[in-house]
Scaffold this active site. Structure first.
Site, PDB file in Angstrom:
ATOM      1  N   GLU A   1       0.294  -1.290   5.860  1.00  0.00           N
ATOM      2  CA  GLU A   1       1.382  -0.776   6.686  1.00  0.00           C
ATOM      3  C   GLU A   1       1.267   0.725   6.905  1.00  0.00           C
ATOM      4  O   GLU A   1       1.546   1.224   8.003  1.00  0.00           O
ATOM      5  CB  GLU A   1       2.734  -1.104   6.048  1.00  0.00           C
ATOM      6  CG  GLU A   1       3.942  -0.820   6.928  1.00  0.00           C
ATOM      7  CD  GLU A   1       4.423   0.623   6.881  1.00  0.00           C
ATOM      8  OE1 GLU A   1       5.137   1.035   7.808  1.00  0.00           O
ATOM      9  OE2 GLU A   1       4.064   1.350   5.922  1.00  0.00           O
TER      10      GLU A   1
ATOM     11  N   ASP B   1       0.833  -1.205   0.000  1.00  0.00           N
ATOM     12  CA  ASP B   1       0.000   0.000   0.000  1.00  0.00           C
ATOM     13  C   ASP B   1       0.864   1.249   0.000  1.00  0.00           C
ATOM     14  O   ASP B   1       2.054   1.217   0.346  1.00  0.00           O
ATOM     15  CB  ASP B   1      -0.948   0.008   1.196  1.00  0.00           C
ATOM     16  CG  ASP B   1      -0.217   0.026   2.543  1.00  0.00           C
ATOM     17  OD1 ASP B   1       0.821  -0.665   2.659  1.00  0.00           O
ATOM     18  OD2 ASP B   1      -0.680   0.722   3.462  1.00  0.00           O
TER      19      ASP B   1
END
Length: 378
Positions: free
Chosen positions: A145, A86
């Site tokens: 994350e 991400d």
């Protein structure tokens, strides 16, 4: 492999490396976008499957995490390679402020530095070593994350089973040094309930949530100052909200607070104290809600030994490898804080993470591929 063999192998793979880096960057993957996460997971699965004994997709409300097992040909315990898919960028960044571009040694694009380049490093090194003696690795690529890994923290810890150490593929320090030790990071919301009343006709029947919140923030400041007398604690009140009209005593207010800790002792002291906040006003209710938390990771002997192993591989290539603590937190906090040998910052040098200036240096990307190849071949 000799240094010359490693260099020649990277030369042969270089065109593919750049193609794959661009392909990953062009798949825009903002955190918590499950569809975008599934798209990049499919691509990564296709690339890693020829190398792996297992590619396991773990689908959550946040998106798709991948756990990849790549067998080795030596008896050494596997290393865990830790990364994320991400980014902080919303859809449209490619067409707007952060377009993909290559200008000499500099590559720009959303997520190119943080940290899709790290995923390319893992893949390139393992492909070079496909038919050569190499150490086994387990790879964990999570998809959340950048928002504190809310659905993957337990998966990260589970992935430690049987590994000898962990390498994180976040960016290094600006000079290329690895990150050995990271500050702890906790994001919490301080919520206050009061009681509404007419601000002029019967203010005595109200309990101002905003006034209570202001006073509680002063208490928070005192708790942080007390802890900082021995070890620095950073505290940032990032947002404050509450109330509706000037003629109504507000019945709700809240603040979002970011905290950074150098060591576990100050972390426990501050978080325990914040969990026990008492209302100052009769009738007020105060709650502390932890939104995300990554514990402080202080470097230990195992971390230094892993850094030395990386240093030996680097020296053979004519590279250097140093390490020092970092202020920012990441998924390596979750494992380093448990005493597992860990280093982070195996991504390439560059800069501008989370900003429109995000970029990496191709020369450093090449060095990191060479170094991981040499390390896994040792």
């Amino acid at each position: 492999m000799t240094p010359a063999e490693v260099g020649a192998a990277v030369d042969a793979a270089w065109h593919t490396v750049l193609e794959r880096l661009e392909q990953l960057v062009r798949i825009e993957t903002p955190s918590l976008d499950a569809a975008a996460s599934a798209s990049i997971a499919r691509v990564l699965t296709e690339w890693f499957e020829p190398l792996a004994s297992e590619v396991r997709a773990v689908v959550t409300e946040a998106g798709t995490h991948l756990v990849i097992e790549v067998p080795g040909s030596t008896d050494a315990a596997p290393l865990l390679l830790l990364g994320h898919s991400d980014t902080v960028w919303d859809h449209g960044a490619l067409a707007g402020d952060v377009p993909w571009s290559v200008d000499g040694d500099v590559v720009r694009g959303p997520g190119v530095f943080d940290m899709k380049s790290g995923l390319v490093i893992m893949l390139a090194a393992l492909e070079i070593l496909r038919d050569r003696p190499r150490r086994a690795v387990r790879i964990l690529v999570n998809c959340d994350e950048e928002v504190g890994s809310p659905t993957s923290q337990e998966l990260v810890r589970t992935a430690l089973d049987g590994v000898a150490g962990v390498i994180g593929f976040e960016s290094p320090h600006p000079d290329g040094a690895f990150k050995v030790g990271r500050a702890g990071s906790t994001r919490l919301r301080l919520e206050v309930e009061g009681r509404a009343a007419h601000a002029a006709l019967d203010p005595e029947n109200g309990v101002s949530a905003i006034d209570e919140l202001v006073d509680q923030l002063l208490v928070v400041r005192g708790i942080v100052a007390e802890a900082s007398a021995t070890t620095p604690v950073l505290c940032n009140v990032g947002t404050v909200s509450g109330g509706a009209r000037a003629n109504v005593v507000p019945d709700a207010a809240s603040a979002e607070i970011g905290l950074r800790f150098v060591d576990a002792g100050s972390e426990r002291h501050v978080l325990d104290a914040l969990a026990r906040l008492d209302p100052i006003r009769s009738g007020a209710v105060v709650r502390t809600v932890v939104l995300t938390s990554r514990p402080a990771w202080q470097a230990g002997a195992g971390d230094e030994e892993l850094l030395e192993e990386v240093g030996r591989a680097a020296s053979a290539l004519g590279q250097s490898a140093s390490g020092r603590p970092a202020a920012g937190a990441g998924d390596t906090n979750l494992v380093g804080s448990l005493g597992v040998a860990t280093i982070d910052g195996f991504g390439p040098r560059g800069g501008g993470a989370h900003a429109v200036t995000e970029h990496l240096l191709l020369s450093s990307l090449r060095e990191r591929i060479e170094l991981l190849t040499a390390l896994l071949a040792r």
